[in-house]
Design a protein around this motif. Structure first.
Motif, PDB file in Angstrom:
ATOM      1  N   LEU A   1      -1.435  -7.748   1.270  1.00  9.90           N
ATOM      2  CA  LEU A   1      -1.514  -9.160   1.629  1.00  9.90           C
ATOM      3  C   LEU A   1      -0.916  -9.461   3.002  1.00  9.90           C
ATOM      4  O   LEU A   1      -0.941 -10.611   3.442  1.00  9.90           O
ATOM      5  N   SER A   2      -0.396  -8.448   3.689  1.00 12.00           N
ATOM      6  CA  SER A   2       0.245  -8.676   4.992  1.00 12.00           C
ATOM      7  C   SER A   2      -0.259  -7.714   6.055  1.00 12.00           C
ATOM      8  O   SER A   2       0.431  -7.458   7.038  1.00 12.00           O
ATOM      9  N   ASP A   3      -1.435  -7.150   5.837  1.00 10.70           N
ATOM     10  CA  ASP A   3      -2.019  -6.220   6.814  1.00 10.70           C
ATOM     11  C   ASP A   3      -1.109  -5.033   7.092  1.00 10.70           C
ATOM     12  O   ASP A   3      -0.906  -4.625   8.245  1.00 10.70           O
ATOM     13  N   GLY A   4      -0.526  -4.484   6.029  1.00 12.75           N
ATOM     14  CA  GLY A   4       0.196  -3.223   6.164  1.00 12.75           C
ATOM     15  C   GLY A   4       1.680  -3.312   6.406  1.00 12.75           C
ATOM     16  O   GLY A   4       2.330  -2.290   6.655  1.00 12.75           O
ATOM     17  N   GLN A   5       2.270  -4.513   6.317  1.00 10.13           N
ATOM     18  CA  GLN A   5       3.724  -4.617   6.446  1.00 10.13           C
ATOM     19  C   GLN A   5       4.396  -3.850   5.300  1.00 10.13           C
ATOM     20  O   GLN A   5       3.948  -3.906   4.141  1.00 10.13           O
ATOM     21  N   ARG A   6       5.492  -3.161   5.619  1.00 10.23           N
ATOM     22  CA  ARG A   6       6.125  -2.273   4.638  1.00 10.23           C
ATOM     23  C   ARG A   6       7.443  -2.857   4.132  1.00 10.23           C
ATOM     24  O   ARG A   6       8.358  -3.130   4.921  1.00 10.23           O
ATOM     25  N   LEU A   7       7.511  -3.015   2.830  1.00  8.21           N
ATOM     26  CA  LEU A   7       8.742  -3.481   2.202  1.00  8.21           C
ATOM     27  C   LEU A   7       9.844  -2.460   2.445  1.00  8.21           C
ATOM     28  O   LEU A   7       9.666  -1.270   2.235  1.00  8.21           O
ATOM     29  N   GLY A   8      10.995  -2.948   2.926  1.00  8.18           N
ATOM     30  CA  GLY A   8      12.099  -2.067   3.256  1.00  8.18           C
ATOM     31  C   GLY A   8      12.185  -1.747   4.727  1.00  8.18           C
ATOM     32  O   GLY A   8      13.225  -1.290   5.201  1.00  8.18           O
TER      33      GLY A   8
END
Length: 494
Positions: A318-325
């Motif tokens: 949902l964020s074009d590949g943003q990574r949690l952490g």
């Protein structure tokens, strides 16, 4: 009927495993509880998952008996008198454990064992206490061969608690799982002993007792993987929502939050309530069980659990590949999704959920062996972990959304065991900042924490060699190792 015959003829299943799987097959021969076409489709599409609970619940998924009441009053059904010494207390607990059901057929909660047994500690010598508790742990491991069997200790320092930690380190058994309720009244000496044990055998969890006492109830227990539920109660069921699959069906973030998520949460609550209604009204567990009759469990202390998993992948989609952490925007989006999910969930009708304020309980589900390319709960994908402080910071932001359990796993090399006094402030700081439950282990330990349970490395090897094994959870752990990169977690130095 071929599947029944295959179970009976299997040369990889022991008798008790065949019995359990035959019972499951019989239950699933009945129709599923009545649910809408929408909920049925979401189950079929893998957006919802009932974790193979069966079609006709006849016992709660998780039960946390009031063992303190049992030791105080005894049991008419079991012909047990209130114990007067440690021998009788241990014997009484071991007897009751055999009569406590769950989804696994074994008890998922053994009680606050240090508080239960400490009043009897002075009735025996030091040598007797050591031998009796050693045999107690061995008996649990041999007769309750399931790594979801869970024991609690703490927050206070007790002779029983210290002895159990020392014995756990020596015995190196996968069963029982173990949690330490940690608070400001936990002495450093006791916490250091727990850390030393955790780095050796992967347990105990460190549990934020002060936060959970406020959010759940002071009289809570940690059961099964890391479920936080009321003592004297439990959970009727657990159904989970796959956020990754749900996000894949959304045209945009706006579509996800405004349409897809509300629809899925309504369906999630529908499936949960259908199962709880069947359990209470049709199988009538609370009318027939001696546990309820003798006051060891009460319907008004039960809830039902709604779990989520795949947050990491959901955020990325949902964020074009943003990574949690790794990305602040991903963390903010994760909080937005969890906040919306919790709000929607708490607005749904909840059958027989007095144990959580007549609302469904929210849980970060730890994953199962068949999950592939989807991350447990609200954790960071294995292999993508940031530095330790950032991972702890992320967990501290996300875990407080859950009132029925959330945890993360931190793997260290041998430097941590050589510097326990340096590790303890890190644990204290994590709990102070908001982390609810954290597991610690060493990369070279014989016991591997899979998600919320432990499996021996040697048993994993035996499973893949086709050898029959005593513990039911070895299969789950071995398949998780194969499917979910469990052995590739980032290792930390201290």
């Amino acid at each position: 009927m071929d599947n029944i015959l295959n179970l009976i003829q299997s040369n990889r299943l022991e008798y008790h495993e065949k019995r359990n799987q035959l019972a499951y097959a019989a239950e699933c021969s009945l129709p599923y509880p009545a649910i809408s076409a929408t909920a049925s489709k979401l189950l079929a599409d893998g957006v919802l998952c009932d974790i193979f609970e069966g079609h006709a619940p006849y016992r709660p998924r998780y039960i946390l008996p009031d063992y303190a009441r049992y030791l105080k009053q005894g049991s008419e059904y079991l012909a047990i008198q209130p114990p007067t010494d440690l021998y009788e207390a241990v014997n009484a607990l071991l007897i009751l454990y055999r009569y406590v059901p769950s989804i696994t057929s074994y008890p998922v909660y053994l009680g606050q064992v240090d508080e239960l047994l400490e009043p009897f500690a002075a009735s025996v010598s030091t040598n007797e206490l050591d031998k009796l508790l050693r045999l107690f742990l061995v008996q649990i491991d041999r007769t309750l061969p399931d790594a979801f069997v869970h024991m609690n200790i703490g927050p206070r320092d007790t002779l029983i608690g210290r002895t159990l930690l020392r014995l756990e380190k020596e015995l190196k058994q996968a069963v029982p799982n173990l949690s330490l309720k940690y608070s400001s009244e936990t002495p450093d000496e006791f916490a250091l002993l727990a850390l030393d044990t955790a780095l050796t055998v992967g347990k105990p969890y460190f549990v934020n007792h002060e936060a959970l006492s406020k959010e759940v109830d002071p009289d809570y227990g940690v059961a099964s993987c890391y479920n936080t539920l009321l003592i004297g109660g439990g959970s009727h069921t657990l159904v989970r929502l796959n956020l990754k699959n749900l996000a894949a069906s959304a045209a945009s973030l706006e579509d996800f939050l405004a349409d897809k998520l509300p629809l899925a949460v309504r369906a999630l609550a529908e499936v949960i309530n259908a199962k709880a209604d069947f359990l209470v009204e049709q199988s009538r567990f609370f009318e027939t069980s001696f546990l309820a009759r003798e006051g060891l469990v009460r319907l008004d202390r039960f809830t039902s659990m709604a779990g989520i998993f795949g947050l990491y992948e959901c955020v990325a989609q949902l964020s074009d590949g943003q990574r949690l952490g790794s990305d602040d925007r991903a963390l903010e989006l994760a909080e937005t999704i969890l906040s919306a999910t919790r709000r929607l969930l708490k607005e749904q009708p909840a059958s027989y959920c007095a144990g959580s304020g007549d609302a469904l309980a929210f849980h970060a589900q730890s994953g199962i062996d068949s999950d592939q390319d989807v991350t447990a709960g609200v954790r960071i994908r294995i292999g993508e972990e940031p530095d330790l402080i950032e991972q702890l910071r992320t967990a501290a932001r996300l875990q407080p959304f859950f009132d029925a359990g959330a945890s993360d796993i931190y793997l260290f090399d041998q430097t941590a065991q050589a510097n326990l006094s340096g590790l303890l402030p890190l644990v204290k700081g994590a709990l102070r900042e908001g982390v609810r439950i954290m597991a610690l282990n060493r990369q070279d330990g014989e016991l591997v924490r899979i998600t919320g349970y432990l499996v021996k490395r040697c048993d994993i090897e035996k499973y893949f060699q086709g050898q029959p094994l005593r513990e039911d959870t070895v299969k789950l752990g071995a398949e998780s190792v194969a499917n979910n990169r469990i052995l590739e977690r980032r290792v930390r130095k201290l």
